[in-house]
Scaffold this motif. Structure first.
Motif, PDB file in Angstrom:
ATOM      1  N   VAL A  49       0.840  -1.203   0.000  1.00 45.97           N
ATOM      2  CA  VAL A  49       0.000   0.000   0.000  1.00 45.97           C
ATOM      3  C   VAL A  49       0.873   1.250   0.000  1.00 45.97           C
ATOM      4  N   ASP A  50       1.983   1.233   0.740  1.00 48.10           N
ATOM      5  CA  ASP A  50       2.922   2.365   0.711  1.00 48.10           C
ATOM      6  C   ASP A  50       3.474   2.559  -0.695  1.00 48.10           C
ATOM      7  N   LEU A  51       3.780   1.450  -1.369  1.00 44.20           N
ATOM      8  CA  LEU A  51       4.277   1.523  -2.744  1.00 44.20           C
ATOM      9  C   LEU A  51       3.209   2.113  -3.660  1.00 44.20           C
ATOM     10  N   LEU A  52       1.968   1.631  -3.557  1.00 39.31           N
ATOM     11  CA  LEU A  52       0.882   2.172  -4.375  1.00 39.31           C
ATOM     12  C   LEU A  52       0.673   3.658  -4.106  1.00 39.31           C
ATOM     13  N   ALA A  53       0.763   4.052  -2.826  1.00 42.87           N
ATOM     14  CA  ALA A  53       0.598   5.466  -2.466  1.00 42.87           C
ATOM     15  C   ALA A  53       1.694   6.318  -3.097  1.00 42.87           C
ATOM     16  N   ALA A  54       2.933   5.839  -3.049  1.00 39.70           N
ATOM     17  CA  ALA A  54       4.051   6.583  -3.641  1.00 39.70           C
ATOM     18  C   ALA A  54       3.899   6.690  -5.159  1.00 39.70           C
ATOM     19  N   MET A  55       3.483   5.597  -5.792  1.00 29.67           N
ATOM     20  CA  MET A  55       3.287   5.606  -7.245  1.00 29.67           C
ATOM     21  C   MET A  55       2.168   6.569  -7.634  1.00 29.67           C
ATOM     22  N   ALA A  56       1.029   6.469  -6.937  1.00 30.26           N
ATOM     23  CA  ALA A  56      -0.113   7.329  -7.262  1.00 30.26           C
ATOM     24  C   ALA A  56       0.221   8.792  -7.003  1.00 30.26           C
ATOM     25  N   ASP A  57       0.948   9.053  -5.913  1.00 32.24           N
ATOM     26  CA  ASP A  57       1.285  10.439  -5.584  1.00 32.24           C
ATOM     27  C   ASP A  57       2.292  11.019  -6.564  1.00 32.24           C
ATOM     28  N   HIS A  58       3.119  10.187  -7.151  1.00 33.99           N
ATOM     29  CA  HIS A  58       4.038  10.691  -8.172  1.00 33.99           C
ATOM     30  C   HIS A  58       3.280  10.966  -9.474  1.00 33.99           C
ATOM     31  N   LEU A  59       2.314  10.126  -9.778  1.00 36.85           N
ATOM     32  CA  LEU A  59       1.493  10.319 -10.971  1.00 36.85           C
ATOM     33  C   LEU A  59       0.613  11.555 -10.829  1.00 36.85           C
ATOM     34  N   LEU A  60       0.027  11.744  -9.637  1.00 41.32           N
ATOM     35  CA  LEU A  60      -0.893  12.858  -9.365  1.00 41.32           C
ATOM     36  C   LEU A  60      -0.421  13.589  -8.112  1.00 41.32           C
ATOM     37  N   PRO A  61       0.644  14.402  -8.232  1.00 39.77           N
ATOM     38  CA  PRO A  61       1.226  15.040  -7.042  1.00 39.77           C
ATOM     39  C   PRO A  61       0.401  16.235  -6.550  1.00 39.77           C
ATOM     40  N   ARG A  62       0.661  16.598  -5.317  1.00 38.62           N
ATOM     41  CA  ARG A  62       0.031  17.796  -4.762  1.00 38.62           C
ATOM     42  C   ARG A  62       0.646  19.022  -5.428  1.00 38.62           C
ATOM     43  N   THR A  63      -0.185  19.886  -5.919  1.00 33.15           N
ATOM     44  CA  THR A  63       0.247  21.177  -6.493  1.00 33.15           C
ATOM     45  C   THR A  63      -0.666  22.219  -5.860  1.00 33.15           C
ATOM     46  N   GLY A  64      -1.413  22.944  -6.685  1.00 33.56           N
ATOM     47  CA  GLY A  64      -2.442  23.830  -6.157  1.00 33.56           C
ATOM     48  C   GLY A  64      -3.689  23.046  -5.783  1.00 33.56           C
ATOM     49  N   THR A  65      -3.671  21.764  -6.087  1.00 34.11           N
ATOM     50  CA  THR A  65      -4.782  20.858  -5.783  1.00 34.11           C
ATOM     51  C   THR A  65      -4.244  19.713  -4.936  1.00 34.11           C
ATOM     52  N   PRO A  66      -5.118  18.982  -4.266  1.00 33.22           N
ATOM     53  CA  PRO A  66      -4.639  17.840  -3.475  1.00 33.22           C
ATOM     54  C   PRO A  66      -3.960  16.792  -4.365  1.00 33.22           C
ATOM     55  N   GLY A  67      -3.028  16.070  -3.785  1.00 34.42           N
ATOM     56  CA  GLY A  67      -2.376  14.976  -4.496  1.00 34.42           C
ATOM     57  C   GLY A  67      -3.129  13.669  -4.278  1.00 34.42           C
ATOM     58  N   ALA A  68      -2.688  12.625  -4.961  1.00 34.68           N
ATOM     59  CA  ALA A  68      -3.344  11.316  -4.863  1.00 34.68           C
ATOM     60  C   ALA A  68      -3.339  10.791  -3.434  1.00 34.68           C
ATOM     61  N   ARG A  69      -2.246  10.978  -2.713  1.00 31.30           N
ATOM     62  CA  ARG A  69      -2.179  10.502  -1.321  1.00 31.30           C
ATOM     63  C   ARG A  69      -3.181  11.281  -0.448  1.00 31.30           C
ATOM     64  N   ASP A  70      -3.355  12.567  -0.737  1.00 31.66           N
ATOM     65  CA  ASP A  70      -4.281  13.389   0.049  1.00 31.66           C
ATOM     66  C   ASP A  70      -5.724  12.898  -0.062  1.00 31.66           C
ATOM     67  N   ARG A 120      12.032   8.366 -10.299  1.00 26.87           N
ATOM     68  CA  ARG A 120      10.644   7.933 -10.477  1.00 26.87           C
ATOM     69  C   ARG A 120      10.148   8.303 -11.880  1.00 26.87           C
ATOM     70  N   ASP A 121      10.515   9.492 -12.335  1.00 28.23           N
ATOM     71  CA  ASP A 121      10.149   9.899 -13.704  1.00 28.23           C
ATOM     72  C   ASP A 121      10.713   8.920 -14.727  1.00 28.23           C
ATOM     73  N   GLN A 122      11.982   8.525 -14.537  1.00 29.85           N
ATOM     74  CA  GLN A 122      12.607   7.563 -15.446  1.00 29.85           C
ATOM     75  C   GLN A 122      11.828   6.254 -15.485  1.00 29.85           C
ATOM     76  N   VAL A 123      11.439   5.771 -14.311  1.00 29.79           N
ATOM     77  CA  VAL A 123      10.699   4.509 -14.229  1.00 29.79           C
ATOM     78  C   VAL A 123       9.361   4.636 -14.944  1.00 29.79           C
ATOM     79  N   PHE A 124       8.636   5.709 -14.692  1.00 30.05           N
ATOM     80  CA  PHE A 124       7.325   5.892 -15.324  1.00 30.05           C
ATOM     81  C   PHE A 124       7.457   6.050 -16.838  1.00 30.05           C
ATOM     82  N   ARG A 125       8.459   6.806 -17.284  1.00 32.68           N
ATOM     83  CA  ARG A 125       8.649   6.972 -18.742  1.00 32.68           C
ATOM     84  C   ARG A 125       8.950   5.636 -19.409  1.00 32.68           C
ATOM     85  N   ALA A 126       9.784   4.830 -18.770  1.00 31.01           N
ATOM     86  CA  ALA A 126      10.116   3.513 -19.329  1.00 31.01           C
ATOM     87  C   ALA A 126       8.876   2.630 -19.386  1.00 31.01           C
TER      88      ALA A 126
END
Length: 200
Positions: A49-70, A120-126
């Motif tokens: 679950v920690d891994l899924l949270a990290a992956m989702a939060d990298h895909l949808l990070p917190r910016t001016g809006t909540p991130g995936a983990r939020d 993480r960007d490298q992993v997702f791009r690959a």
């Protein structure tokens, strides 16, 4: 009379998204995420679950809006896999998650959770480059009788994005929600500040 599979296919056509049957069923059933602090995973281990949270939060990070983990996307994924995936699909998703992290460990010497943002960007791009292209659709509905099974990465992205945009905080504060639509206005002015409708 139509069967459940045809009803789900037609529903996908109506909402205009190419969602898998399991994801669509979960959304239509109103998959609820447990927001309690004392939450325990239903299917995955705490580390997964920690891994899924990290992956989702990298895909949808917190910016001016909540991130995936939020908005607890990792809990949504855990619930969806446990309650809406067939046992074989659960096992395939879990194996894909393990393989994903094993690839990170082989390439960088540590889990995805411990990687830098650039790594993480490298992993997702690959993974994006390795994933087969999406199957052809018409208005989001598959037009092939036997679509190729999605890769783990594509399935993860589908669940993460669906969990994010169907979450209550995003629905209430980011998307425009009009439960009883008024008159149809087909041509309205739009600019960068125009919000997207939560109902499609």
């Amino acid at each position: 009379m139509i069967d459940r599979r045809e009803a789900l296919r037609r529903s996908a056509l109506l909402i205009g998204g190419a969602l898998s049957a399991a994801t669509l069923k979960g959304v239509l059933d109103g998959c609820v995420v447990d927001a309690q602090a004392e939450w325990a995973p239903k299917y995955f281990s705490a580390e997964q679950v920690d891994l899924l949270a990290a992956m989702a939060d990298h895909l949808l990070p917190r910016t001016g809006t909540p991130g995936a983990r939020d908005v607890l996307v990792h809990r949504f994924i855990d619930t969806m896999v446990k309650e809406y995936f067939a046992p074989a699909d659960q096992a395939a998703f879990a194996a894909g998650l393990s393989e994903f992290d094993a690839d990170c460990r082989a390439q960088f010497g540590r889990s995805f959770v411990a990687l830098t943002s650039d790594q993480r960007d490298q992993v997702f791009r690959a993974r994006e480059a390795q994933s087969p292209p999406l199957q052809p659709t018409i208005w989001g509905a598959q037009i092939t009788d036997t679509p190729a099974p999605p890769s783990f990465y594509r399935q993860f992205k589908e669940l993460a994005i669906t969990g994010y945009f169907t979450s209550e905080p995003i629905g209430k504060h980011l998307l425009t929600y009009d439960p009883v639509p008024g008159a149809f206005h087909g041509c309205i002015p739009a600019d960068e500040k125009t919000r997207v409708s939560a109902l499609g």
